[in-house]
Design an enzyme around this catalytic site. Structure first.
Site, PDB file in Angstrom:
ATOM      1  N   GLY A 155       9.782 -15.631 -14.849  1.00 40.97           N
ATOM      2  CA  GLY A 155      10.362 -15.757 -13.437  1.00 40.97           C
ATOM      3  C   GLY A 155       9.593 -16.888 -12.593  1.00 40.97           C
ATOM      4  N   THR A 181      -2.857 -18.560 -10.810  1.00 40.44           N
ATOM      5  CA  THR A 181      -2.233 -17.530  -9.995  1.00 40.44           C
ATOM      6  C   THR A 181      -1.851 -16.381 -10.464  1.00 40.44           C
ATOM      7  OG1 THR A 181      -0.118 -18.673  -9.603  1.00 40.44           O
ATOM      8  CG2 THR A 181      -1.711 -19.532  -8.145  1.00 40.44           C
ATOM      9  N   ALA A 182      -2.038 -16.060 -11.671  1.00 38.78           N
ATOM     10  CA  ALA A 182      -1.451 -15.191 -12.329  1.00 38.78           C
ATOM     11  C   ALA A 182      -2.753 -13.895 -12.269  1.00 38.78           C
ATOM     12  CB  ALA A 182      -1.139 -15.403 -13.764  1.00 38.78           C
ATOM     13  N   ARG A 183      -3.357 -13.689 -13.442  1.00 36.13           N
ATOM     14  CA  ARG A 183      -4.565 -12.714 -13.430  1.00 36.13           C
ATOM     15  C   ARG A 183      -5.509 -13.180 -14.138  1.00 36.13           C
ATOM     16  NH1 ARG A 183      -1.942 -10.684 -10.193  1.00 36.13           N
ATOM     17  NH2 ARG A 183      -1.567  -8.357  -9.624  1.00 36.13           N
ATOM     18  N   GLU A 216     -12.762  -8.259  -7.777  1.00 32.73           N
ATOM     19  CA  GLU A 216     -11.783  -8.899  -6.467  1.00 32.73           C
ATOM     20  C   GLU A 216     -12.401  -7.708  -5.469  1.00 32.73           C
ATOM     21  OE1 GLU A 216      -7.652  -9.412  -6.724  1.00 32.73           O
ATOM     22  OE2 GLU A 216      -7.807 -11.245  -8.014  1.00 32.73           O
ATOM     23  N   HIS A 222      -6.469 -14.291  -3.511  1.00 36.62           N
ATOM     24  CA  HIS A 222      -5.274 -13.437  -4.045  1.00 36.62           C
ATOM     25  C   HIS A 222      -4.069 -13.585  -3.089  1.00 36.62           C
ATOM     26  CE1 HIS A 222      -4.258 -10.603  -7.349  1.00 36.62           C
ATOM     27  NE2 HIS A 222      -3.065 -11.165  -6.925  1.00 36.62           N
TER      28      HIS A 222
END
Length: 350
Positions: free
Chosen positions: A188, A268-270, A298, A317
């Protein structure tokens, strides 16, 4: 104990003190109902959450602590009498999970990447149902990825600092029009990034794309089956792969090394979808401008060498944090809890 379902939905607020946050409770007198605890909440989510809490009427009581400190010990203390938890970005270790499982039977996680925060298999073994939220922030993350792309290309933040230092020298920029964008992961979010990049006039290529030629044509995307070949021809690389068992480490070192010097890199994912250590090693070479919103650890440790890499844009994040995402995320978290108590499946991970 029976209770009239048409009774007014009651709430109670305990004001903050110098040492404790404000506490918002729903149906506090309903001791016959199970207790759901939200040990922390992002401030911007407080109002959206309160909009959906009436869905809990006659289903569960709620106690929401209105601060966001993410301290594991404090988290456990606040969750001590909970039957279920709404977890907003707290990493729950297996030790914490095992302790919680003595009384907590359900966890509704406020995000998509719950596997980065909770051991799903261990939760399943302990009989704890874990639910996440899906597609709540597709537009928010896609817009943020594009914003990072522009920041790397035009260096607006650095120019702002120059101006504040009375420096009118300026900086040269990179024009994105006509450049090649490589998207790794075309779900998406990746599809939205592709549409936005098309609007800029970029040439979009993707790996792990839709299977039909009609999908490629509709999105104006050229599929590339070889990931190394994909990034080698790119001017910009953007990662949009979810973290699953099947995607952990799916981007190997040779792909990271295949990027040409000067390629803009955005994640911007993982962080965990990249082979451990591969991206850090490449970034420390200093030859690719990059923007990261996600990290292997994180919060990012204060002594991380990434802070010393010139031209590297780092954010905590927050790509998912927008008004629109908050509305959908908070709704799904509450719906997950309602579904849990009604014995219905919704967003169930374990």
């Amino acid at each position: 104990m029976q209770h009239e379902s048409n009774q007014e939905f009651s709430t109670r607020v305990t004001p903050a003190t110098a040492t404790t946050p404000a506490i918002f409770e729903t149906q506090p007198e309903r001791t016959d109902l199970p207790l759901v605890v939200m040990p922390y909440v992002v401030p911007g989510m407080i109002a959206p959450f309160k909009q959906w809490f009436p869905m809990l009427q006659d289903v569960a009581r709620l106690r929401m602590y209105e601060d966001y400190t993410l301290d594991p010990d404090e988290f456990m203390q606040r969750a001590a009498d909970a039957d279920a938890i709404m977890d907003i970005s707290q990493h729950i270790s297996n030790t914490m999970l095992e302790q919680l499982a003595t009384h907590v039977k359900g966890i509704a996680f406020g995000g998509t990447g719950v596997a980065s925060y909770i051991d799903i298999d261990r939760a399943h073994e302990l009989g704890v149902r874990v639910c996440n939220t899906v597609h709540y922030g597709d537009h928010a993350v896609a817009e943020y990825a594009i914003a990072m792309m522009f920041e790397l290309a035009r260096r607006v933040g650095e120019l702002d600092q120059q101006m504040r230092n009375n420096n009118w020298a300026g900086l040269d920029g990179m024009e994105l029009y006509g450049k090649n964008l490589a998207i790794i992961g075309l779900g998406g979010i990746g599809k939205l990034v592709a549409r936005m990049a098309n609007g800029i006039g970029m040439h979009v290529y993707a790996w792990k794309s839709p299977t039909s030629k009609q999908d490629y044509a509709a999105l104006n995307i050229t599929p590339v089956e070889d990931m190394e070949q994909l990034v080698a021809q790119a001017d910009v690389v953007s990662i949009h792969m979810p973290l699953l068992d099947s995607t952990r480490g799916i981007i190997p070192k040779q792909v990271i090394d295949a990027m040409r010097p000067g390629t803009l890199f955005i994640n911007t994912a993982r962080a965990q979808v990249i082979e451990p250590g591969a991206l850090k090693a490449r970034l420390l070479k200093g030859d690719i401008p990059a923007a990261l919103d996600v990290y292997d650890q994180e919060p990012l440790p204060a002594d991380s060498p990434l802070f010393n890499v010139p031209g590297l844009v780092l954010t905590p994040h927050v790509a998912w944090r927008s008004d629109g995402a908050y509305r959908e995320l908070t709704k799904q978290v509450v719906e997950d809890i309602v579904s849990f108590y009604q014995g219905k499946p919704m967003n169930v991970m374990a």
